[in-house]
Design an enzyme around this catalytic site. Sequence first.
Site, PDB file in Angstrom:
ATOM      1  N   PRO A  63      27.262  45.327 105.865  1.00  0.00           N
ATOM      2  CA  PRO A  63      27.946  45.992 106.986  1.00  0.00           C
ATOM      3  C   PRO A  63      28.721  45.016 107.868  1.00  0.00           C
ATOM      4  O   PRO A  63      29.586  45.424 108.638  1.00  0.00           O
ATOM      5  CB  PRO A  63      26.796  46.633 107.775  1.00  0.00           C
ATOM      6  N   GLU A  90      15.994  44.762 104.563  1.00  0.00           N
ATOM      7  CA  GLU A  90      16.728  44.618 105.830  1.00  0.00           C
ATOM      8  C   GLU A  90      17.955  43.727 105.689  1.00  0.00           C
ATOM      9  O   GLU A  90      18.754  43.617 106.618  1.00  0.00           O
ATOM     10  CB  GLU A  90      15.808  44.065 106.924  1.00  0.00           C
ATOM     11  N   ARG A 127      41.109  49.927  88.441  1.00  0.00           N
ATOM     12  CA  ARG A 127      42.284  50.767  88.203  1.00  0.00           C
ATOM     13  C   ARG A 127      43.592  50.035  88.463  1.00  0.00           C
ATOM     14  O   ARG A 127      44.655  50.529  88.100  1.00  0.00           O
ATOM     15  CB  ARG A 127      42.200  52.074  89.001  1.00  0.00           C
ATOM     16  N   ASP A 142      50.136  52.135  93.725  1.00  0.00           N
ATOM     17  CA  ASP A 142      50.293  51.493  95.030  1.00  0.00           C
ATOM     18  C   ASP A 142      50.586  52.519  96.117  1.00  0.00           C
ATOM     19  O   ASP A 142      51.158  52.196  97.140  1.00  0.00           O
ATOM     20  CB  ASP A 142      51.353  50.399  94.997  1.00  0.00           C
TER      21      ASP A 142
HETATM   22  C1  4H6 Z   1      23.389  43.001 103.117  1.00  0.00           C
HETATM   23  C2  4H6 Z   1      22.849  42.889 104.395  1.00  0.00           C
HETATM   24  C3  4H6 Z   1      26.860  47.285 102.509  1.00  0.00           C
HETATM   25  C4  4H6 Z   1      23.302  44.221 102.440  1.00  0.00           C
HETATM   26  C5  4H6 Z   1      22.241  43.995 104.973  1.00  0.00           C
HETATM   27  C6  4H6 Z   1      25.522  47.080 102.290  1.00  0.00           C
HETATM   28  C7  4H6 Z   1      26.316  49.024 104.044  1.00  0.00           C
HETATM   29  C8  4H6 Z   1      27.268  48.265 103.392  1.00  0.00           C
HETATM   30  C9  4H6 Z   1      22.679  45.339 103.007  1.00  0.00           C
HETATM   31  C10 4H6 Z   1      22.151  45.210 104.300  1.00  0.00           C
HETATM   32  C11 4H6 Z   1      24.600  47.862 102.984  1.00  0.00           C
HETATM   33  C12 4H6 Z   1      28.722  48.503 103.645  1.00  0.00           C
HETATM   34  C13 4H6 Z   1      20.200  46.659 104.434  1.00  0.00           C
HETATM   35  C14 4H6 Z   1      21.660  46.413 106.369  1.00  0.00           C
HETATM   36  C15 4H6 Z   1      19.784  48.016 104.956  1.00  0.00           C
HETATM   37  C16 4H6 Z   1      21.180  47.751 106.844  1.00  0.00           C
HETATM   38  C17 4H6 Z   1      22.597  46.593 102.208  1.00  0.00           C
HETATM   39  N1  4H6 Z   1      25.025  48.828 103.826  1.00  0.00           N
HETATM   40  N2  4H6 Z   1      21.511  46.304 104.925  1.00  0.00           N
HETATM   41  N3  4H6 Z   1      29.064  49.247 104.675  1.00  0.00           N
HETATM   42  N4  4H6 Z   1      23.240  47.714 102.849  1.00  0.00           N
HETATM   43  O1  4H6 Z   1      29.548  48.017 102.884  1.00  0.00           O
HETATM   44  O2  4H6 Z   1      19.875  48.010 106.361  1.00  0.00           O
END
Ligand code: 4H6
Length: 223
Positions: A63, A90, A127, A142
């Site tokens: 995220p 986490e 793609r 595109d």
């Molecule tokens: C790395 C670090 C990508 C991966 C934390 C992954 C949303 C996205 C994750 C986390 C993801 C995105 C673990 C943080 C679960 C929140 C795996 N979530 N998370 N938006 N989760 O690209 O708790």
Amino acid sequence: MEKNIISVRPMDIRDFADGKHRITDDRPYGGGAGMVMKPEPLAGAVRQAREQMPGCRTILLSPQGRPFKQSVAGELSLLDGLIFICGRYEGVDERIYPYIDDEISIGDYVLTGGEPAAMIIIDAVTRLLPGALGSDESADKDSFSDHLLEHAHFTRPQVFEGESVPDVLLSGNHGVIENWRRESSLMRTLLKRPDLLEKAELSEKDREILKRWCEHIGRVISD
Ligand code: 4H6
């Protein structure tokens, strides 16, 4: 994968974990709920993947990453290989960052793990690769890079539940059809994603069309 345009090789990070139980997660220093992915198994997996795939980029899906866009898909499509680190629990131990070249987020929402994010990136990138699309599709790949939404589409039947296909599309006049499609794109973008218009390259005629639609729907926009 069937067309041999890409190959995907999932790795089990447990293969790179030590100890009798080969654990890949552990409790967070400082306390709190949930588990954190241990750095050594991730580092071991990345090192092995890099040996098999020189000139690749290692991407953490998280995220906190930079937003995934069509332009990012285009950038990744030029590389020789991609390694995706899919975090669970986490998240990952902070000390894995030296192994990471790029950190990408597919949007502002939380997933259980990075795997669906990796799938989405793999799809969007694949793609764009030569041979992925049929010759009749390739021209529109595109369509997002001009920052406008696609025009409306119609196929048979000519009348469906009382709704007819616009006459222009049956006219066979390609100039008129192109104009109609441009207007459809502009109108849809104005109605559904006005934020995109900021980045779109608009001609004087485009601006006229948008102004007319703005008046029609009673919206005020700048420039
Ligand atoms: C790395 C670090 C990508 C991966 C934390 C992954 C949303 C996205 C994750 C986390 C993801 C995105 C673990 C943080 C679960 C929140 C795996 N979530 N998370 N938006 N989760 O690209 O708790």
